[in-house]
Design an enzyme around this catalytic site. Structure first.
Site, PDB file in Angstrom:
ATOM      1  N   HIS A  59       8.775  -6.165   3.475  1.00  0.00           N
ATOM      2  CA  HIS A  59       9.718  -6.170   2.344  1.00  0.00           C
ATOM      3  C   HIS A  59      11.100  -5.878   2.923  1.00  0.00           C
ATOM      4  O   HIS A  59      11.337  -4.768   3.392  1.00  0.00           O
ATOM      5  CB  HIS A  59       9.350  -5.080   1.330  1.00  0.00           C
ATOM      6  CG  HIS A  59       7.997  -5.265   0.707  1.00  0.00           C
ATOM      7  ND1 HIS A  59       7.815  -5.900  -0.495  1.00  0.00           N
ATOM      8  CD2 HIS A  59       6.752  -4.921   1.133  1.00  0.00           C
ATOM      9  CE1 HIS A  59       6.526  -5.918  -0.803  1.00  0.00           C
ATOM     10  NE2 HIS A  59       5.846  -5.332   0.176  1.00  0.00           N
ATOM     11  N   LEU A  60      11.983  -6.877   2.914  1.00  0.00           N
ATOM     12  CA  LEU A  60      13.318  -6.639   3.492  1.00  0.00           C
ATOM     13  C   LEU A  60      14.388  -6.340   2.441  1.00  0.00           C
ATOM     14  O   LEU A  60      15.540  -6.123   2.778  1.00  0.00           O
ATOM     15  CB  LEU A  60      13.734  -7.789   4.416  1.00  0.00           C
ATOM     16  CG  LEU A  60      12.808  -8.040   5.616  1.00  0.00           C
ATOM     17  CD1 LEU A  60      13.435  -9.028   6.588  1.00  0.00           C
ATOM     18  CD2 LEU A  60      12.407  -6.771   6.351  1.00  0.00           C
ATOM     19  N   ARG A  61      14.009  -6.324   1.180  1.00  0.00           N
ATOM     20  CA  ARG A  61      14.858  -5.803   0.075  1.00  0.00           C
ATOM     21  C   ARG A  61      16.151  -6.568  -0.204  1.00  0.00           C
ATOM     22  O   ARG A  61      16.977  -6.093  -0.977  1.00  0.00           O
ATOM     23  CB  ARG A  61      15.213  -4.332   0.320  1.00  0.00           C
ATOM     24  CG  ARG A  61      14.031  -3.412   0.550  1.00  0.00           C
ATOM     25  CD  ARG A  61      13.105  -3.340  -0.630  1.00  0.00           C
ATOM     26  NE  ARG A  61      12.102  -2.284  -0.472  1.00  0.00           N
ATOM     27  CZ  ARG A  61      10.864  -2.393  -0.913  1.00  0.00           C
ATOM     28  NH1 ARG A  61      10.448  -3.481  -1.540  1.00  0.00           N
ATOM     29  NH2 ARG A  61      10.008  -1.410  -0.757  1.00  0.00           N
ATOM     30  N   HIS A 176      -2.159  -9.160  -3.926  1.00  0.00           N
ATOM     31  CA  HIS A 176      -2.147  -7.689  -3.918  1.00  0.00           C
ATOM     32  C   HIS A 176      -3.233  -7.292  -4.921  1.00  0.00           C
ATOM     33  O   HIS A 176      -3.014  -7.351  -6.123  1.00  0.00           O
ATOM     34  CB  HIS A 176      -0.746  -7.220  -4.332  1.00  0.00           C
ATOM     35  CG  HIS A 176      -0.636  -5.771  -4.672  1.00  0.00           C
ATOM     36  ND1 HIS A 176       0.152  -4.903  -3.951  1.00  0.00           N
ATOM     37  CD2 HIS A 176      -1.196  -5.031  -5.658  1.00  0.00           C
ATOM     38  CE1 HIS A 176       0.068  -3.683  -4.489  1.00  0.00           C
ATOM     39  NE2 HIS A 176      -0.748  -3.741  -5.531  1.00  0.00           N
ATOM     40  N   HIS A 229      -3.284  -6.148   2.502  1.00  0.00           N
ATOM     41  CA  HIS A 229      -3.606  -4.735   2.759  1.00  0.00           C
ATOM     42  C   HIS A 229      -4.987  -4.279   2.267  1.00  0.00           C
ATOM     43  O   HIS A 229      -5.094  -3.431   1.371  1.00  0.00           O
ATOM     44  CB  HIS A 229      -2.529  -3.807   2.217  1.00  0.00           C
ATOM     45  CG  HIS A 229      -1.931  -4.193   0.881  1.00  0.00           C
ATOM     46  ND1 HIS A 229      -2.681  -4.418  -0.243  1.00  0.00           N
ATOM     47  CD2 HIS A 229      -0.645  -4.401   0.507  1.00  0.00           C
ATOM     48  CE1 HIS A 229      -1.882  -4.730  -1.250  1.00  0.00           C
ATOM     49  NE2 HIS A 229      -0.631  -4.740  -0.811  1.00  0.00           N
ATOM     50  N   ASN A 275       0.885   2.017  -1.675  1.00  0.00           N
ATOM     51  CA  ASN A 275       0.033   1.266  -2.581  1.00  0.00           C
ATOM     52  C   ASN A 275      -0.553   0.057  -1.836  1.00  0.00           C
ATOM     53  O   ASN A 275       0.216  -0.786  -1.402  1.00  0.00           O
ATOM     54  CB  ASN A 275       0.893   0.811  -3.766  1.00  0.00           C
ATOM     55  CG  ASN A 275       0.059   0.255  -4.879  1.00  0.00           C
ATOM     56  OD1 ASN A 275      -1.163   0.324  -4.840  1.00  0.00           O
ATOM     57  ND2 ASN A 275       0.722  -0.323  -5.869  1.00  0.00           N
ATOM     58  N   ASP A 302       3.220  -4.318   5.958  1.00  0.00           N
ATOM     59  CA  ASP A 302       3.667  -3.947   4.607  1.00  0.00           C
ATOM     60  C   ASP A 302       4.870  -2.992   4.696  1.00  0.00           C
ATOM     61  O   ASP A 302       4.998  -2.049   3.904  1.00  0.00           O
ATOM     62  CB  ASP A 302       2.535  -3.315   3.780  1.00  0.00           C
ATOM     63  CG  ASP A 302       2.811  -3.394   2.282  1.00  0.00           C
ATOM     64  OD1 ASP A 302       3.855  -3.950   1.884  1.00  0.00           O
ATOM     65  OD2 ASP A 302       1.975  -2.883   1.515  1.00  0.00           O
ATOM     66  N   HIS A 306      12.393   2.433   1.467  1.00  0.00           N
ATOM     67  CA  HIS A 306      12.870   3.042   0.220  1.00  0.00           C
ATOM     68  C   HIS A 306      13.959   4.049   0.561  1.00  0.00           C
ATOM     69  O   HIS A 306      13.950   4.628   1.653  1.00  0.00           O
ATOM     70  CB  HIS A 306      11.732   3.775  -0.510  1.00  0.00           C
ATOM     71  CG  HIS A 306      10.732   2.862  -1.144  1.00  0.00           C
ATOM     72  ND1 HIS A 306      11.049   1.986  -2.161  1.00  0.00           N
ATOM     73  CD2 HIS A 306       9.409   2.687  -0.912  1.00  0.00           C
ATOM     74  CE1 HIS A 306       9.965   1.314  -2.528  1.00  0.00           C
ATOM     75  NE2 HIS A 306       8.956   1.708  -1.771  1.00  0.00           N
ATOM     76  N   PRO A 320       5.952   4.072  -4.001  1.00  0.00           N
ATOM     77  CA  PRO A 320       4.971   3.771  -2.959  1.00  0.00           C
ATOM     78  C   PRO A 320       5.553   2.854  -1.885  1.00  0.00           C
ATOM     79  O   PRO A 320       6.313   1.939  -2.208  1.00  0.00           O
ATOM     80  CB  PRO A 320       3.844   3.075  -3.724  1.00  0.00           C
ATOM     81  CG  PRO A 320       4.483   2.531  -4.958  1.00  0.00           C
ATOM     82  CD  PRO A 320       5.657   3.412  -5.277  1.00  0.00           C
TER      83      PRO A 320
HETATM   84  O1  DOR Z   1       3.363   0.495  -1.142  1.00  0.00           O
HETATM   85  C1  DOR Z   1       3.788  -0.568  -1.522  1.00  0.00           C
HETATM   86  N1  DOR Z   1       5.101  -0.841  -1.534  1.00  0.00           N
HETATM   87  N2  DOR Z   1       2.928  -1.513  -1.938  1.00  0.00           N
HETATM   88  C2  DOR Z   1       3.340  -2.652  -2.518  1.00  0.00           C
HETATM   89  O2  DOR Z   1       2.525  -3.454  -2.884  1.00  0.00           O
HETATM   90  C3  DOR Z   1       4.780  -2.913  -2.727  1.00  0.00           C
HETATM   91  C4  DOR Z   1       5.579  -2.161  -1.771  1.00  0.00           C
HETATM   92  C5  DOR Z   1       7.029  -2.131  -2.124  1.00  0.00           C
HETATM   93  O3  DOR Z   1       7.611  -3.162  -2.457  1.00  0.00           O
HETATM   94  O4  DOR Z   1       7.644  -1.057  -1.998  1.00  0.00           O
HETATM   95 ZN    ZN Z   2       1.003  -4.934  -1.988  1.00  0.00          ZN
HETATM   96 ZN    ZN Z   3       3.752  -5.257   0.170  1.00  0.00          ZN
END
Ligand code: DOR
Ligand code: ZN
Ligand code: ZN
Length: 426
Positions: A59-61, A176, A229, A275, A302, A306, A320
């Site tokens: 996830h590069l946001r 997912h 995952h 998650n 994954d 954050h 998560p």
């Molecule tokens: O822990 C997680 N973070 N699981 C996910 O499925 C999404 C991800 C996120 O985008 O932060």
């Molecule tokens: Zn996921």
């Molecule tokens: Zn993910």
């Protein structure tokens, strides 16, 4: 273009050779390769040379949360972790649900040039689980994989249609797996630890029931389905069954589900919230075995950056997700190579060759031989280092490994003959 020589390197941890790189390709590999005419010589000191790593789940946001990670900082983290290609999930703001958004992600990655950043397209518009996206159009805009990751495609009718379209367009559908009705307000794995800490539990069945349903759908409707995952022993059993029937199902496991368990939650440190959640010892063992025997195909991080305001809060309120790009190779080396369970060929397989194969990348995960693209990672297997959040290239610092020591360290990463990361000389 300049000629680079890597001397004294051990492809896949095997015998020592020199490698000559020219015009973005491997020109020659061997004990007697003459490196005297190279413009740049890098002494590999007997380190392990691997094909550049491929991460099919990050996830590069960008767009939307550039305060936590961007395509540029994520590419830096990827290069530092040994990766030459990553697939960035669609749960950005806006969601990657249209071709021009996917194009923008791809173009940004290419213009930065440190890592090939492939956009993942969402399965449903806005990740709302209601209307499918234009998968056919997006597949022409660098999208090879579709996923609503972050959320599960719960509606069976939507999932059925998505699988049928995935088959028609020959793209990968990554799920997912989480039955959201079973995980409402859950922040930890449902088990003795959650009970002890008073946290609402996320039961294994929430994952396994969706994996089972999707397996059957893929059997009957035929699309290529990928389980994101995998985190439980039961998911491993289901995948074993699916593979016995030569199903097209593939699966990934994260470094954190291979290394950590919910015992870490005793600290109430929000960096351990993820998650699906960290599970129990028996799950970890089943996941390790599954990766070793091919029931699980690949490692994917994954990587989920954050901000500290989202993590340094009560455990139940922490978002998560954990960082993964810069620590994954060291973890896989520890769990499998250092433990004597597997060799570097295995690492190359699960972190480069298989993901490239699943995603049909023709220029990644290739053998280290003349004529192949020079996408490479040089690893010192014995260079102890300690994870310090402030030293990470990632913009975020939510690593669950703070203060942990690992041995394997990436020394250099190369994308099409250009060095994208090089460790400082001590
Ligand atoms: O822990 C997680 N973070 N699981 C996910 O499925 C999404 C991800 C996120 O985008 O932060
Ligand atoms: Zn996921
Ligand atoms: Zn993910």
């Amino acid at each position: 273009m300049s000629v680079i020589a890597l001397t004294n390197v051990r492809p896949y941890g095997e015998s020592t050779v020199n490698v000559l790189i020219k015009d973005g390709q491997i020109a020659s590999v061997g004990e007697d390769v003459d490196t005297s005419k190279a413009d740049e010589v890098l002494d590999g000191q007997g380190w392990v040379l691997l094909p550049g790593l491929v991460d099919m789940h990050v996830h590069l946001r960008e767009p939307g949360r550039e305060d936590t990670e961007t395509i540029a900082t994520g590419s830096d983290a990827a290069a530092k972790g040994g990766f030459t290609a990553v697939f960035t999930m669609a749960n950005t703001r806006p969601v990657i649900d249209q071709p021009f958004l996917a194009e923008a992600v791809w173009n940004k990655g290419q213009s930065y040039g440190k890592c090939d950043v492939y956009p993942v397209g969402s399965i449903t518009q806005g990740l709302e689980g209601k209307q499918l996206t234009e998968m056919g159009l997006m597949s022409k805009s660098h999208v090879r994989m579709f996923s609503d990751d972050g959320k599960c495609v719960n509606d069976p009718q939507i999932m059925r249609r998505a699988i049928e379209y995935a088959k028609a367009y020959d793209v990968l559908l990554a799920q997912h797996a989480e039955d959201h009705r079973l995980t409402e307000d859950a922040s930890a794995h449902e088990g003795p630890m959650a009970a002890k800490l008073g946290l609402r539990g996320w039961p294994r069945v929430a994952e396994e029931s969706i994996v089972a349903r999707d397996m059957i759908m893929s059997r009957d409707y035929g699309g290529r389905l990928h389980v994101c995952h995998a985190s439980t022993e039961g998911t491993v059993q289901l995948l074993r069954l699916a593979k016995q029937h030569s199903s097209k199902i593939t699966a990934e496991v994260t470094p954190h589900h291979l290394l950590l368990t919910d015992e870490k939650l005793e600290t109430f440190n929000g960096n351990f919230r993820v998650n699906p959640p960290l599970r129990e010892h028996r799950d970890t063992i089943a996941l390790r075995d599954a990766l070793l025997n091919g029931i699980i195909d690949v490692v994917a991080t994954d990587h989920a950056p954050h901000g500290s305001e989202e993590k340094c809060v009560e455990f139940e309120h922490a978002k998560p997700g954990m960082l993964g790009l810069e620590t994954s190779l060291a973890i896989i080396a520890r769990v499998f190579v250092e433990a004597g369970l597997a060799d570097w060929r295995f690492v190359a397989k699960v972190m480069s060759e298989r993901p490239a194969e699943i995603l049909r990348l023709e220029d990644q995960g290739r053998p280290i031989t003349a004529g192949e693209p020079a996408n490479l990672t040089l690893v010192d297997p014995n260079s102890p280092w300690t994870v310090e959040p402030e030293e990470l290239a990632s913009k975020a610092s939510n690593t669950p490994y703070e203060g942990m020591q690992f041995n394997a360290q990436v020394k250099m990463t190369m994308l099409r003959g250009a060095i994208t990361y090089q460790a400082d000389n001590e």
